[in-house]
Scaffold this active site. Structure first.
Site, PDB file in Angstrom:
ATOM      1  N   GLN A   1      -7.264  -2.264   3.952  1.00 59.25           N
ATOM      2  CA  GLN A   1      -6.292  -1.471   3.208  1.00 59.25           C
ATOM      3  C   GLN A   1      -6.973  -0.718   2.057  1.00 59.25           C
ATOM      4  O   GLN A   1      -6.474   0.307   1.601  1.00 59.25           O
ATOM      5  CB  GLN A   1      -5.193  -2.393   2.673  1.00 59.25           C
TER       6      GLN A   1
ATOM      7  N   ASN B   1     -18.507  27.934 -22.087  1.00 58.34           N
ATOM      8  CA  ASN B   1     -19.062  26.770 -21.388  1.00 58.34           C
ATOM      9  C   ASN B   1     -18.787  26.832 -19.893  1.00 58.34           C
ATOM     10  O   ASN B   1     -17.670  27.125 -19.486  1.00 58.34           O
ATOM     11  CB  ASN B   1     -18.477  25.483 -21.959  1.00 58.34           C
TER      12      ASN B   1
ATOM     13  N   SER C   1     -15.262  26.685 -27.006  1.00 58.52           N
ATOM     14  CA  SER C   1     -15.360  25.496 -27.846  1.00 58.52           C
ATOM     15  C   SER C   1     -14.350  25.622 -28.976  1.00 58.52           C
ATOM     16  O   SER C   1     -14.094  26.721 -29.470  1.00 58.52           O
ATOM     17  CB  SER C   1     -16.781  25.394 -28.402  1.00 58.52           C
TER      18      SER C   1
ATOM     19  N   TYR D   1      -9.331  -6.866  12.650  1.00 57.06           N
ATOM     20  CA  TYR D   1      -8.722  -6.319  11.440  1.00 57.06           C
ATOM     21  C   TYR D   1      -8.677  -7.368  10.329  1.00 57.06           C
ATOM     22  O   TYR D   1      -8.394  -8.543  10.558  1.00 57.06           O
ATOM     23  CB  TYR D   1      -7.283  -5.845  11.736  1.00 57.06           C
TER      24      TYR D   1
ATOM     25  N   THR E   1     -41.139  26.297  -8.909  1.00 54.24           N
ATOM     26  CA  THR E   1     -41.438  24.930  -8.488  1.00 54.24           C
ATOM     27  C   THR E   1     -41.710  24.194  -9.795  1.00 54.24           C
ATOM     28  O   THR E   1     -42.245  24.786 -10.750  1.00 54.24           O
ATOM     29  CB  THR E   1     -42.670  24.838  -7.562  1.00 54.24           C
ATOM     30  N   HIS E   2     -41.316  22.951  -9.866  1.00 54.32           N
ATOM     31  CA  HIS E   2     -41.404  22.170 -11.127  1.00 54.32           C
ATOM     32  C   HIS E   2     -40.665  22.865 -12.267  1.00 54.32           C
ATOM     33  O   HIS E   2     -41.004  22.680 -13.426  1.00 54.32           O
ATOM     34  CB  HIS E   2     -42.867  21.910 -11.532  1.00 54.32           C
TER      35      HIS E   2
ATOM     36  N   ASN F   1      -2.033  -2.721  13.048  1.00 55.22           N
ATOM     37  CA  ASN F   1      -3.492  -2.602  13.010  1.00 55.22           C
ATOM     38  C   ASN F   1      -4.001  -1.371  13.766  1.00 55.22           C
ATOM     39  O   ASN F   1      -4.860  -0.636  13.280  1.00 55.22           O
ATOM     40  CB  ASN F   1      -4.144  -3.875  13.556  1.00 55.22           C
TER      41      ASN F   1
ATOM     42  N   SER G   1       0.825  -1.217   0.000  1.00 57.41           N
ATOM     43  CA  SER G   1       0.000   0.000   0.000  1.00 57.41           C
ATOM     44  C   SER G   1       0.857   1.262   0.000  1.00 57.41           C
ATOM     45  O   SER G   1       0.342   2.371   0.015  1.00 57.41           O
ATOM     46  CB  SER G   1      -0.932   0.003   1.220  1.00 57.41           C
TER      47      SER G   1
ATOM     48  N   LYS H   1      -8.308   3.382   1.932  1.00 52.73           N
ATOM     49  CA  LYS H   1      -7.548   4.627   1.807  1.00 52.73           C
ATOM     50  C   LYS H   1      -7.783   5.394   0.510  1.00 52.73           C
ATOM     51  O   LYS H   1      -8.056   6.599   0.530  1.00 52.73           O
ATOM     52  CB  LYS H   1      -6.061   4.332   1.970  1.00 52.73           C
TER      53      LYS H   1
ATOM     54  N   GLU I   1     -20.071  22.306 -14.304  1.00 50.95           N
ATOM     55  CA  GLU I   1     -20.356  20.996 -14.908  1.00 50.95           C
ATOM     56  C   GLU I   1     -19.480  19.907 -14.306  1.00 50.95           C
ATOM     57  O   GLU I   1     -19.933  18.795 -14.025  1.00 50.95           O
ATOM     58  CB  GLU I   1     -20.108  21.041 -16.421  1.00 50.95           C
TER      59      GLU I   1
ATOM     60  N   LYS J   1     -19.175  30.076 -28.024  1.00 53.08           N
ATOM     61  CA  LYS J   1     -19.447  29.335 -26.783  1.00 53.08           C
ATOM     62  C   LYS J   1     -18.629  29.826 -25.588  1.00 53.08           C
ATOM     63  O   LYS J   1     -17.454  30.130 -25.716  1.00 53.08           O
ATOM     64  CB  LYS J   1     -19.152  27.835 -26.975  1.00 53.08           C
TER      65      LYS J   1
HETATM   66  N1  ARG Z   1      -1.246  -1.430   5.020  1.00 53.95           N
HETATM   67  C1  ARG Z   1      -2.130  -1.950   5.996  1.00 53.95           C
HETATM   68  C2  ARG Z   1      -3.494  -1.247   5.875  1.00 53.95           C
HETATM   69  O1  ARG Z   1      -3.566  -0.318   5.168  1.00 53.95           O
HETATM   70  C3  ARG Z   1      -1.578  -1.720   7.359  1.00 53.95           C
HETATM   71  C4  ARG Z   1      -2.034  -2.709   8.389  1.00 53.95           C
HETATM   72  C5  ARG Z   1      -1.524  -4.048   8.045  1.00 53.95           C
HETATM   73  N2  ARG Z   1      -1.731  -4.957   9.098  1.00 53.95           N
HETATM   74  C6  ARG Z   1      -1.544  -6.262   8.899  1.00 53.95           C
HETATM   75  N3  ARG Z   1      -1.712  -7.021   9.895  1.00 53.95           N
HETATM   76  N4  ARG Z   1      -1.242  -6.730   7.723  1.00 53.95           N
HETATM   77  O2  ARG Z   1      -4.467  -1.619   6.454  1.00 53.95           O
END
Ligand code: ARG
Length: 475
Positions: free
Chosen positions: A338, A301, A293, A333, A171-172, A126, A39, A341, A306, A299
């Protein structure tokens, strides 16, 4: 991810005597799995929080007599050096070390030697990762709240310039009754104010500390979690170690609050886009928020609104991602976590970017007063005022509704507004109508008549703006 690492081994020719898929395959799989499970490419984003957490953890271990003061000082010095290397872009992130936590710890040990290996006493990745996310999200939530406040203040300023600028209320999407542009802008203010309150409330639950829960059950060392919580500025400590390492409710709440916020920005965008069309011609936004455009020279835009309308979709998706991610995870956990994130990172970037653009764009909207007024005149927007006039003269509302319906039909056939019919023409539908009726049929009369808390009368909207400033005073 660096995709070249995936292919290195698989393109290598097998060694003589090896199975086509034997050693080579297991080698390739290992390389791939290392990449696949890592990660660090994205979680290095909270290196600062990881280091903050480690410094607090080491300090606590020292105060509890688990590490010596000298060990703690060495570890903290090393962590500060790691932070400096990261700041100066000199840090070598390694996929082999999987994540931000192990990258930082391994570099620490390189710098300070074996004592660095003591940092992880009484801790697990964890509880470490759960702590990092919360520290990071707490800061980002503050940033988003600040951007919201900036946008809200911009709206108050815009509204204060337009309490007498009349536009059709819909309204509408059909002309309903006259409102002021300020009243409409203050409706946006209220939407965003709820978003701000939701984020402030969510922040309380983000700001609880999981650290000290270790892998899932707590630790055998005599730690004191109140010390770390205080050092890190947490408002409270997660009560149950199993829950602490596995809970991501705070992230889901944050994504929910952001989804509602983006839904609001998207609605506002839709209105601005409509109003900028030649058919409405109600507002202009500065050129810097628009593009042209490549083929149609005329144009301009409304790209920013948007795009914000489009970007709301990502955030709704991220909320769904986290709900789905969590829905059948057993305690405690799991590696699934992971995956929490990237949606969070993208949500924060999307929401912050959208708010940044809006905070600059919305206060700089220029309403086209003439076009708004003409549109209001065209839509029989004061028909309800005529009905209310009759009710005040003793006609039952349902009967008044009928009288006004007939009046509007006549005005349509004559191609005029009801305020442009003659007194005689009006009186043929009901003899209670007198010359003073015209005071109520003007747009200003209609606005002024809605003179109560929450109404569109200019003096009421001015008071609402005043209260709006007071509600933001602390920010
Ligand atoms: N990279 C892991 C996560 O984002 C960190 C925790 C990993 N813990 C483990 N026991 N493998 O959750």
């Amino acid at each position: 991810m660096n995709s070249t690492d995936f292919t290195t081994t698989s393109t290598t020719k097998p060694n003589k005597g090896q199975q086509m898929w034997g050693g080579r395959f297991s080698e390739a799989t290992d390389g791939f799995v290392a990449q696949f499970t890592a990660s660090v490419d994205f979680d290095q984003r909270f290196a600062k929080q990881d280091i903050m957490g480690s410094i607090a953890h080491a300090t606590m271990l020292g105060r509890c007599g688990i590490l010596t003061d000298e060990e703690v000082a060495t570890i903290i010095g090393g962590l500060q050096q790691v932070q400096a290397e990261i700041n100066e872009n000199k840090f070598n992130w390694s996929v082999a070390l999987e994540d931000v936590h192990m990258n930082v710890e391994s570099r620490l040990t390189e710098i300070v030697g074996d004592v660095g290996k003591k940092l992880h006493t009484g801790r697990s990745r964890n509880d470490q990762v759960a702590t990092d996310i919360r520290l990071w999200l707490r800061e980002e939530t503050n940033n988003i709240i600040n951007l919201l406040v900036k946008l809200q203040k911009g709206l108050l300023k815009l509204a204060s310039e337009h309490t007498e600028t009349i536009m059709p209320g819909f309204t509408h999407l059909q002309t309903a009754q006259p409102v002021s542009f300020a009243h409409h802008v203050m409706a946006w203010f209220e939407m965003l104010n709820r978003d701000r309150e939701r984020l402030i409330d969510t922040r309380k639950r983000i700001n609880q500390m999981p650290l000290g829960s270790a892998a899932l059950a707590g630790t055998t060392f005599p730690i004191d979690r109140t010390i770390t919580a205080e050092l890190l500025g947490f408002e409270g400590i997660c009560e149950n170690s199993l829950d602490a390492v596995s809970d991501r409710d705070f992230a889901i709440e944050f994504l929910s609050a952001c989804s509602i916020l983006m839904m609001h920005l998207s609605r506002m965008s839709e209105e601005i886009i409509l109003w900028m069309s030649a058919q409405f011609h109600f507002v202009q936004i500065p050129d810097r928020f628009c593009t042209g455009s490549s083929i149609m020279p005329q144009k301009k835009n409304p790209d920013v609104p948007e795009l914000v309308r489009g970007k709301s979709a990502r955030v709704f998706g991220q909320l769904t991602t986290l709900l789905t991610l969590m829905k059948n995870q057993p305690l405690a956990y799991n590696k699934d976590n992971q995956e929490d994130k990237e949606p969070l990172f993208d949500c924060v970037d999307t929401v912050s970017g959208s708010l940044l653009a809006f905070a600059d764009m919305l206060p700089n909207i220029t309403p086209n007063k003439q076009a708004m007024r003409e549109a209001t005149m065209k839509g029989y927007a004061t028909a309800t005022d005529l009905a209310d006039y009759l009710v005040r003269r003793g006609v039952a509302f349902r009967d008044a509704h009928e009288v006004v319906g007939n009046t509007v039909a006549l005005a349509i056939s004559e191609g005029v507004d009801i305020s442009e019919l003659s007194l005689e023409q009006l009186q043929q539908f009901n003899d209670k109508i007198e010359a003073d009726v015209f005071d109520y049929l003007t747009l200003e009369g209609s606005l002024n008549a809605r003179n109560h808390l929450g109404g569109t009368a200019p003096n009421q909207v001015k008071m609402a703006i005043e209260r709006g400033y007071q509600r933001l005073e602390k920010f």
